[in-house]
Design a protein around this motif. Structure first.
Motif, PDB file in Angstrom:
ATOM      1  N   LEU A 198      -7.623  -1.342  -0.570  1.00  0.00           N
ATOM      2  CA  LEU A 198      -7.969  -1.286  -1.838  1.00  0.00           C
ATOM      3  C   LEU A 198      -7.416  -2.762  -2.656  1.00  0.00           C
ATOM      4  CD1 LEU A 198      -6.567   2.217  -2.964  1.00  0.00           C
ATOM      5  CD2 LEU A 198      -9.046   1.325  -3.008  1.00  0.00           C
ATOM      6  N   GLY A 199      -6.572  -3.331  -1.950  1.00  0.00           N
ATOM      7  CA  GLY A 199      -5.645  -4.544  -2.582  1.00  0.00           C
ATOM      8  C   GLY A 199      -4.818  -3.716  -3.505  1.00  0.00           C
ATOM      9  N   ILE A 200      -4.690  -4.451  -4.737  1.00  0.00           N
ATOM     10  CA  ILE A 200      -3.813  -3.704  -5.859  1.00  0.00           C
ATOM     11  C   ILE A 200      -4.712  -2.928  -6.989  1.00  0.00           C
ATOM     12  CG2 ILE A 200      -2.591  -4.444  -8.023  1.00  0.00           C
ATOM     13  CD1 ILE A 200      -1.627  -6.972  -6.660  1.00  0.00           C
ATOM     14  N   ILE A 201      -4.388  -1.698  -6.900  1.00  0.00           N
ATOM     15  CA  ILE A 201      -5.055  -0.719  -7.864  1.00  0.00           C
ATOM     16  C   ILE A 201      -4.842  -1.286  -9.505  1.00  0.00           C
ATOM     17  CG2 ILE A 201      -5.088   1.621  -8.837  1.00  0.00           C
ATOM     18  CD1 ILE A 201      -4.186   2.512  -6.034  1.00  0.00           C
ATOM     19  N   TRP A 202      -5.969  -1.885  -9.974  1.00  0.00           N
ATOM     20  CA  TRP A 202      -5.843  -2.461 -11.038  1.00  0.00           C
ATOM     21  C   TRP A 202      -5.857  -1.413 -12.409  1.00  0.00           C
ATOM     22  CZ3 TRP A 202      -7.601  -8.234 -12.109  1.00  0.00           C
ATOM     23  CH2 TRP A 202      -7.177  -8.873 -10.702  1.00  0.00           C
ATOM     24  N   ALA A 203      -6.407  -0.356 -12.045  1.00  0.00           N
ATOM     25  CA  ALA A 203      -6.384   0.388 -13.334  1.00  0.00           C
ATOM     26  C   ALA A 203      -6.612   2.016 -12.557  1.00  0.00           C
ATOM     27  CB  ALA A 203      -7.653   0.381 -14.018  1.00  0.00           C
ATOM     28  N   TYR A 257     -16.322  -8.062 -10.260  1.00  0.00           N
ATOM     29  CA  TYR A 257     -15.102  -7.670  -9.940  1.00  0.00           C
ATOM     30  C   TYR A 257     -14.635  -6.613 -11.320  1.00  0.00           C
ATOM     31  CZ  TYR A 257     -14.946 -10.195  -5.356  1.00  0.00           C
ATOM     32  OH  TYR A 257     -15.165 -10.388  -4.225  1.00  0.00           O
ATOM     33  N   PRO A 258     -14.113  -5.435 -11.202  1.00  0.00           N
ATOM     34  CA  PRO A 258     -13.800  -4.727 -12.362  1.00  0.00           C
ATOM     35  C   PRO A 258     -12.145  -5.101 -12.515  1.00  0.00           C
ATOM     36  CG  PRO A 258     -13.603  -3.373 -10.315  1.00  0.00           C
ATOM     37  CD  PRO A 258     -14.387  -4.816  -9.782  1.00  0.00           C
ATOM     38  N   SER A 306       0.021   3.628 -10.544  1.00  0.00           N
ATOM     39  CA  SER A 306      -0.186   3.109  -9.280  1.00  0.00           C
ATOM     40  C   SER A 306       1.074   2.540  -8.433  1.00  0.00           C
ATOM     41  CB  SER A 306      -1.034   1.911  -9.167  1.00  0.00           C
ATOM     42  OG  SER A 306      -0.372   0.832  -9.759  1.00  0.00           O
ATOM     43  N   SER A 307       1.060   2.536  -7.079  1.00  0.00           N
ATOM     44  CA  SER A 307       2.230   2.174  -6.208  1.00  0.00           C
ATOM     45  C   SER A 307       1.932   1.570  -5.050  1.00  0.00           C
ATOM     46  CB  SER A 307       2.879   3.302  -6.062  1.00  0.00           C
ATOM     47  OG  SER A 307       4.405   2.998  -5.279  1.00  0.00           O
ATOM     48  N   ASP A 308       2.528   0.659  -4.417  1.00  0.00           N
ATOM     49  CA  ASP A 308       2.393   0.353  -2.809  1.00  0.00           C
ATOM     50  C   ASP A 308       3.044   1.572  -2.195  1.00  0.00           C
ATOM     51  OD1 ASP A 308       1.352  -2.082  -3.611  1.00  0.00           O
ATOM     52  OD2 ASP A 308       3.169  -3.241  -3.052  1.00  0.00           O
ATOM     53  N   ILE A 309       2.674   1.813  -1.094  1.00  0.00           N
ATOM     54  CA  ILE A 309       3.607   2.944   0.078  1.00  0.00           C
ATOM     55  C   ILE A 309       3.895   2.001   0.948  1.00  0.00           C
ATOM     56  CG2 ILE A 309       2.646   4.840  -1.046  1.00  0.00           C
ATOM     57  CD1 ILE A 309       0.297   5.124   1.100  1.00  0.00           C
ATOM     58  N   SER A 310       3.815   0.691   1.165  1.00  0.00           N
ATOM     59  CA  SER A 310       4.321   0.164   2.242  1.00  0.00           C
ATOM     60  C   SER A 310       4.734  -1.187   1.820  1.00  0.00           C
ATOM     61  CB  SER A 310       3.548   0.108   3.576  1.00  0.00           C
ATOM     62  OG  SER A 310       2.614  -0.716   3.410  1.00  0.00           O
ATOM     63  N   ASP A 311       5.071  -2.076   2.855  1.00  0.00           N
ATOM     64  CA  ASP A 311       5.303  -3.571   2.398  1.00  0.00           C
ATOM     65  C   ASP A 311       3.970  -4.263   2.513  1.00  0.00           C
ATOM     66  OD1 ASP A 311       8.031  -3.389   2.269  1.00  0.00           O
ATOM     67  OD2 ASP A 311       8.216  -3.925   4.498  1.00  0.00           O
ATOM     68  N   ASP A 312       2.691  -3.599   2.619  1.00  0.00           N
ATOM     69  CA  ASP A 312       1.553  -4.087   2.738  1.00  0.00           C
ATOM     70  C   ASP A 312       0.882  -3.866   1.506  1.00  0.00           C
ATOM     71  OD1 ASP A 312      -0.982  -4.917   2.941  1.00  0.00           O
ATOM     72  OD2 ASP A 312      -1.503  -3.728   4.684  1.00  0.00           O
ATOM     73  N   SER A 313       0.535  -4.771   0.607  1.00  0.00           N
ATOM     74  CA  SER A 313       0.001  -4.442  -0.842  1.00  0.00           C
ATOM     75  C   SER A 313      -1.302  -3.906  -0.828  1.00  0.00           C
ATOM     76  CB  SER A 313      -0.122  -5.777  -1.581  1.00  0.00           C
ATOM     77  OG  SER A 313      -0.815  -6.601  -0.991  1.00  0.00           O
ATOM     78  N   CYS A 314      -1.890  -3.866   0.466  1.00  0.00           N
ATOM     79  CA  CYS A 314      -3.413  -3.075   0.540  1.00  0.00           C
ATOM     80  C   CYS A 314      -3.075  -1.619   0.676  1.00  0.00           C
ATOM     81  CB  CYS A 314      -3.952  -3.769   1.520  1.00  0.00           C
ATOM     82  SG  CYS A 314      -4.725  -5.402   0.990  1.00  0.00           S
ATOM     83  N   ILE A 345      -9.585   2.128  -9.767  1.00  0.00           N
ATOM     84  CA  ILE A 345     -10.391   0.955  -9.787  1.00  0.00           C
ATOM     85  C   ILE A 345     -10.172   0.263  -8.249  1.00  0.00           C
ATOM     86  CG2 ILE A 345     -10.725  -1.492 -10.280  1.00  0.00           C
ATOM     87  CD1 ILE A 345     -10.970  -0.717 -13.096  1.00  0.00           C
ATOM     88  N   ASP A 346     -11.031   0.193  -7.562  1.00  0.00           N
ATOM     89  CA  ASP A 346     -10.911  -0.450  -6.073  1.00  0.00           C
ATOM     90  C   ASP A 346     -11.481  -2.077  -6.478  1.00  0.00           C
ATOM     91  OD1 ASP A 346     -11.315  -1.696  -3.582  1.00  0.00           O
ATOM     92  OD2 ASP A 346     -12.190   0.005  -2.832  1.00  0.00           O
ATOM     93  N   HIS A 347     -10.555  -2.880  -6.805  1.00  0.00           N
ATOM     94  CA  HIS A 347     -10.855  -4.154  -7.256  1.00  0.00           C
ATOM     95  C   HIS A 347     -11.713  -5.023  -6.192  1.00  0.00           C
ATOM     96  CE1 HIS A 347     -10.755  -7.865  -9.454  1.00  0.00           C
ATOM     97  NE2 HIS A 347     -10.266  -8.445  -8.382  1.00  0.00           N
ATOM     98  N   ASN A 348     -10.987  -4.792  -5.088  1.00  0.00           N
ATOM     99  CA  ASN A 348     -11.585  -5.505  -3.874  1.00  0.00           C
ATOM    100  C   ASN A 348     -13.059  -5.281  -3.446  1.00  0.00           C
ATOM    101  OD1 ASN A 348      -9.116  -6.728  -3.628  1.00  0.00           O
ATOM    102  ND2 ASN A 348      -8.715  -6.035  -1.760  1.00  0.00           N
TER     103      ASN A 348
END
Length: 275
Positions: free
Chosen positions: A37-42, A80-81, A258-266, A54-57
């Motif tokens: 997903l990359g960063i969840i923007w919304a 891109y949204p 939204s939140s990361d669930i690991s050290d990987d921002s994706c 929103i899946d920006h990527n």
């Protein structure tokens, strides 16, 4: 950094802010095939209790059930949204790159309108009759009946916005500020605190408390309705990491972050709370 506000003296506390203690209900289950997903923007809480992210990527909107289970992709955009808000009935508004805003019918999985604006489109908020769309140098109010546009010159630098009782609220990402304006763009107050570090999204509850996603220090911070006091209500100790997007359904008092669930921002998800 000391708290600042437009008023000459800031009250140390405001009745009610200490009683705000969100309880975690669930987190969204992201399928493996849309993990990147990359960063969840919304992320949004719909009136029926379902959720949208929103899946920006991949330029997509995704729909999740009340229980946080993935249902389907809603639409894929050409641009891109950036952000989204609920409008009315089954409609959400989405800001897009290339200075555009789209209205999407969630039930029909269809883009029903695309409107061009005179500036970049970052935050978006609706009162059901109008939209306000923010950017670095100005913001625009869009009448949803005839799609006519009114420029709000003074409402500037807002990355994310929300509307409440006629006022416009927004976060200034690089200045770690929360600002409040009248409906026509006159400034009412500005708040800044060391608890807010890279302010992302914001949302208001039914009492006018302002909830901010503080990206850099892994916090959700609430600011009092008068912009004089704040409190951290969720932190890294509660499992939140690098929050960007936040939304509140004022009627059901449900909040999604939204939140990361690991050290990987994706590797991201969203947590759902009762406030």
């Amino acid at each position: 950094m000391q708290e600042i506000c437009d008023q000459q003296q800031c009250a140390p506390n405001v009745c009610g802010i200490e009683q705000i203690k969100p309880s975690l209900l669930r987190r969204l289950t992201i399928p493996k095939d849309i993990k990147s997903l990359g960063i969840i923007w919304a992320c949004l809480v719909l009136p029926d209790g379902k959720f949208i992210i929103i899946d920006h990527n991949k330029k997509r909107l995704h729909l999740f059930s009340n229980e946080g289970i993935y249902i389907r992709k809603i639409v894929t955009f050409k641009e891109y949204p950036n952000n989204a808000c609920f409008v009315s009935n089954n409609t959400v508004a989405v800001t897009l790159e290339a200075n555009q805003m789209a209205l999407v019918d969630v039930e029909k999985n269809k883009i029903i309108n695309t409107t061009k604006l005179s500036h970049k489109c970052y935050g978006v908020a609706s009162d059901g009759k109008t939209l306000v769309i923010s950017s670095d140098d100005k913001s625009t109010r869009v009448n949803l009946i005839d799609m006519s546009q009114t420029i709000l010159e003074g409402v500037v630098k807002l990355k994310s916005i929300s509307l409440f009782q006629g006022n416009i609220y927004g976060t200034v990402f690089y200045e770690d500020q929360v600002r409040c304006y009248t409906s026509t763009g006159e400034p009412l107050w500005t708040f800044q605190s060391h608890d807010i570090d890279y302010s992302g999204g914001l949302a208001l509850d039914k009492n006018g408390f302002v909830f901010i996603a503080s990206y850099e220090n892994n916090k959700i911070v609430v600011v009092s309705p008068d912009g004089k006091a704040s409190k951290t209500i969720v932190s890294e100790a509660d499992g939140i990491k690098s929050p960007v997007a936040i939304d509140i359904n004022r009627e059901t008092e449900m909040m999604i972050v939204s939140s990361d669930i690991s050290d990987d921002s994706c590797d991201q998800t969203a947590f759902v709370y009762k406030i």
